[in-house]
Design a protein around this motif. Structure first.
Motif, PDB file in Angstrom:
ATOM      1  N   PRO A 107       0.829  -1.210   0.000  1.00 10.72           N
ATOM      2  CA  PRO A 107       0.000   0.000   0.000  1.00 10.72           C
ATOM      3  C   PRO A 107       0.860   1.255   0.000  1.00 10.72           C
ATOM      4  N   VAL A 108       0.383   2.271  -0.692  1.00  9.00           N
ATOM      5  CA  VAL A 108       1.109   3.529  -0.854  1.00  9.00           C
ATOM      6  C   VAL A 108       0.224   4.670  -0.374  1.00  9.00           C
ATOM      7  N   ARG A 109       0.840   5.600   0.334  1.00  6.59           N
ATOM      8  CA  ARG A 109       0.122   6.774   0.802  1.00  6.59           C
ATOM      9  C   ARG A 109       0.361   7.906  -0.183  1.00  6.59           C
ATOM     10  N   LEU A 110      -0.704   8.463  -0.749  1.00  8.95           N
ATOM     11  CA  LEU A 110      -0.604   9.585  -1.667  1.00  8.95           C
ATOM     12  C   LEU A 110      -1.013  10.874  -0.956  1.00  8.95           C
ATOM     13  N   ARG A 111      -0.219  11.897  -1.129  1.00  2.39           N
ATOM     14  CA  ARG A 111      -0.586  13.214  -0.625  1.00  2.39           C
ATOM     15  C   ARG A 111      -1.576  13.842  -1.606  1.00  2.39           C
ATOM     16  N   THR A 112      -2.698  14.297  -1.112  1.00  3.10           N
ATOM     17  CA  THR A 112      -3.763  14.772  -1.989  1.00  3.10           C
ATOM     18  C   THR A 112      -4.146  16.217  -1.664  1.00  3.10           C
TER      19      THR A 112
END
Length: 797
Positions: A107-112
């Motif tokens: 899993p990857v955390r994306l800054r939005t």
């Protein structure tokens, strides 16, 4: 011209030492200017990478009565701004966030950024593939849509163009990728993706809840002055319409580039000025070399004049030589600049805005060539004019006028010393500021501590009980890692800026009105957080595991809040209502903890309230872990423990907390290192110039010195004579430099902490340093003068 050029090259081949010294001196000055200008150009001068960027504005709420110029905006105020203005062709709002998606391996955390309708119209940037959001994407009940940055598309989806229209899982919920933005577009800075902000006008938060950032694109015929006037008029109407919610609330309108980089402009201009001083000192040194060389070339110039060369022709020849010298120095300067640029990039603070746009490009090289031309004219024109003024009779009879230009050479040295003194004072003030910041007690101990951000997906952790259970297990599992002493969680790390600011009321005091409700920073923490970062109770107690959801509500406050709102009593046992949600309960103050710095070390601690995480759950937090030994050695074990708690969650970066503390003073460190380095370089160049002038003076006064010694002058007296001459120049330069530093002190004031821009101790200390170094620089030519043989000197007369 070609003949003059060939003659100049022959002259240079005959004087390689002179050329090497001049080129090296100029290369240092131009190389340093090239490197610094690349930063100034990339951060301040280069336009933002959007169409017509000068029309894009940032809009903030303000309360000038309280000194607040830039505050985030409430949703109702934004909508009123949007609907009532006539100067913006598009206006949009955004807020930061993060989502978890399935990455190539984990899993990857994306800054939005969650953006409102019209955001991409404001930016004026079209997608590379697919589309951006449509109005329907922002309506209640719309299917979630996602726009990817090019970097996220490449890293997580292998640059697959068929991603458009595909569904992905965001925090456990389905969303459709509708487009991919072109390379280089990442506004707001650092985001990986954009989500559509759904606005339900029937369910609006209050005007007191400020959390949005706003941007707008001016209409082609609108001006910044007009926009400010119209938005101020709208703010006044809203204040009259909502006097309790919008008391004193105005609007700040700034060009987006000014909003992004304005706060670093003073520091970068100081750096540019400092490195400009270095170049001026280098030019002064070369001008002195050329003046001295001009005396030895008087016979050559006289012969040219006698053979029919006019003064203009002679000046052209000498000026061409000097410009050629500048060109050689410029080429060497480009090489020095390229090397300096790589070293500079390693020193650049990571929080410097637009740091990714700093590079050596055509504009930087154009600036370098312009610097070469200006430098050549600065150091070349006056010596050329001076050298062209010769007495033909005396010159042809080989009676060289040794006193030619002495006052001018001394004046150049005094100017160099003044510039060096000004730079030394600036460096001394900035270094003192950095030392003062380093000495500030942050209120916690970052040594042997690791930190990592945690974000729980809304779809999987919507219930508060699940959030509490996750953080309880996280702290327990991480604490069980061998070598870990304790672990805790907080919503906001120190020195990272407060993310939550809540209002509160104190039991027994009159109920606050909307226009005078007290507020303070807010943190939700687990019981071991205080112990982990070495905070302590000043009064009362810290939280314990028994302060859970079933226990009576409690709160801890810091010393700043206690001193402001409980100035003459012990607040332990009093009750406060912290505005967390609807109908919040009163909480008992169980303890007062020491102050910590939530923002910069140079700003005082602000009032803060702490509540147990079990009584105020959040989906995000910052894990802190105290280790018995080197924290970096345990980073892998801590990372594995975090992953075991929930393998479906994206991993945050596990890093030493001390790195965050160091980053908080990165810009003051950067400024002090560079200005300090330039000051040292300026001092060395100025001393070389002083020693050179004195050496030339001694060589021209050999006969005079011989006569003095023949008449009984002792070597020590000759030594004192020459050193005294150098000391007089140094004192004159120091006095001028002090005056210059005082005159320029205003430019440094905003960059200082704990020291005055006109601190007499620093001025006096650096004046003494400059004087002592000048005495040392004068000693070598003075010693040479003291060793003159009187008989040999008289025979050469």
């Amino acid at each position: 011209m070609l003949s003059d050029l060939r003659f100049a090259l022959r002259t240079f081949r005959k004087n390689p030492g002179f050329v090497a010294v001049a080129v090296l001196t100029l290369a240092l000055g131009i190389g340093a200017n090239t490197a610094i200008f690349s930063v100034v150009n990339g951060v301040l001068l280069r336009p933002l990478p959007f169409p017509q960027p000068d029309r894009i504005m940032a809009l903030w709420q303000n309360d000038l009565a309280d000194g607040v110029v830039k505050n985030t905006v409430s949703m109702p105020n934004f909508l009123d701004w949007h609907d009532q203005n006539g100067v913006f062709e598009a206006m949009a709002t955004y807020q930061f966030g993060a989502v978890t998606i399935a990455g190539p391996s984990s899993p990857v955390r994306l800054r939005t950024a969650t953006v409102s309708d019209g955001f991409f119209d404001v930016m004026g940037v079209a997608p590379a593939i697919g589309r951006v959001f449509r109005p329907d994407d922002h309506r209640p009940g719309a299917a979630p849509a996602l726009v990817l940055s090019r970097g996220a598309w490449q890293a997580n989806f292998g640059s697959d163009p068929s991603i458009v229209g595909r569904e992905v899982r965001l925090d456990g919920e389905s969303a459709t990728v509708v487009g991919v933005m072109p390379a280089g577009f990442t506004f707001p800075h650092g985001v990986d993706a954009w989500r559509a902000l759904v606005i339900d006008r029937a369910k609006m938060p209050g005007r007191g809840m400020v959390y949005l950032q706003v941007v707008g694109r001016l209409k082609p015929d609108a001006t910044l002055v007009g926009a400010r006037a119209e938005m101020s008029a709208i703010a006044k109407r809203l204040e009259q319409e909502y006097p309790n919610a919008n008391p004193g609330v105005g609007v700040t309108v700034l060009p987006l580039q000014e909003d992004e980089v304005g706060y670093v402009r003073p520091a970068l201009l100081v750096l540019a000025g400092a490195v400009g001083f270095v170049l001026l000192i280098a030019c002064g040194n070369i001008a002195n070399l050329l003046l001295a060389r001009g005396v030895t070339r008087q016979r050559e110039v006289a012969l040219r004049s006698a053979l029919g060369a006019g003064r203009g022709r002679v000046v052209r020849q000498l000026l061409l030589e000097n410009l050629l010298l500048a060109a050689l120095g410029g080429m060497a300067g480009i090489l020095v600049g390229m090397w300096s640029f790589e070293a500079l990039r390693a020193l650049l603070p990571g929080n410097l805005p637009r740091v990714g746009e700093i590079r050596l490009d055509g504009w930087v090289l154009t600036y370098t060539f312009a610097s070469v031309l200006v430098a050549g004219l600065i150091f070349g024109l006056l010596p050329a004019l001076r050298a062209a003024r010769v007495d033909l009779t005396d010159a042809l009879r080989e009676r060289v006028t040794t006193g030619t230009g002495r006052r001018l050479r001394n004046g150049l040295v005094v100017a160099e010393m003044a510039l060096a003194m000004t730079l030394l004072v600036g460096a001394g003030l900035l270094v003192t500021t950095f030392a003062k910041l380093q000495a500030v007690d942050p209120g916690f101990d970052a040594a042997h501590v690791l930190s990592s951000s945690i974000a729980l997906p809304a779809g999987l952790y919507a219930e508060p009980a699940r959030q509490v259970a996750y953080f309880d297990r996280l702290v327990a599992d991480v604490s069980a890692v061998p070598g870990v002493e304790s672990a805790g969680v907080t919503t906001t790390l120190p020195l990272q800026g407060s993310e939550l600011d809540l209002t509160f009321a104190i039991e027994g005091l009159p109920e606050p009105t909307p226009d005078n409700t007290p507020n303070a920073n807010f943190d939700a923490v687990t019981p071991d957080y205080f112990h982990t970062i070495r905070m302590h109770a000043v009064a009362g107690r810290l939280f314990t595991a028994s302060d859970d959801a079933q226990a009576p509500p409690v709160v801890a406050i810091d010393e700043a809040l206690a001193q402001r709102y409980f100035p003459k009593e012990n607040p332990v046992g009093r009750r406060m209502r912290v505005d967390l949600g609807d109908n919040p309960p009163f909480r008992e103050v169980v303890g007062v903890v020491n102050d910590i710095h939530h923002a910069e070390l140079g700003t005082p601690p602000v009032p803060t309230m702490y509540v147990p995480t079990a009584q105020a759950p959040f989906r995000f937090g910052q894990l802190v872990v105290r280790t018995a030994g080197d924290p970096a050695a345990l980073a892998g074990s801590v990372r594995s423990a975090i992953q075991r708690v929930d393998p479906a969650l994206a991993q945050g970066t596990v890093q030493p907390f001390a790195r965050i503390v160091s980053a908080s003073v990165a810009q003051p460190r950067f400024r002090s290192l560079l200005v300090g380095g330039f000051a040292v370089l300026a001092l060395v160049l100025a001393m070389i110039g002083l020693a050179g002038v004195l050496s030339y003076s001694v060589s021209q006064r050999t006969n005079e010195i011989g006569i003095r010694m023949a008449l009984g002058a002792r070597p020590t007296e000759i030594l004192r004579l020459v050193v005294g001459e150098g000391l007089a120049l140094a004192v004159a330069g120091t006095m001028l430099g002090v005056a210059g530093a005082v005159a320029l002190s205003g430019a440094l004031s905003s960059l200082l902490f704990g020291v005055s821009a006109v601190d007499p101790r620093i001025y006096a200390a650096l004046a003494v340093v400059l004087t002592l170094v000048a005495v040392l620089a004068s000693y070598i030519p003075a010693r040479r003068a003291a060793r003159v043989d009187p008989m040999a000197a008289l025979r050469t007369n």
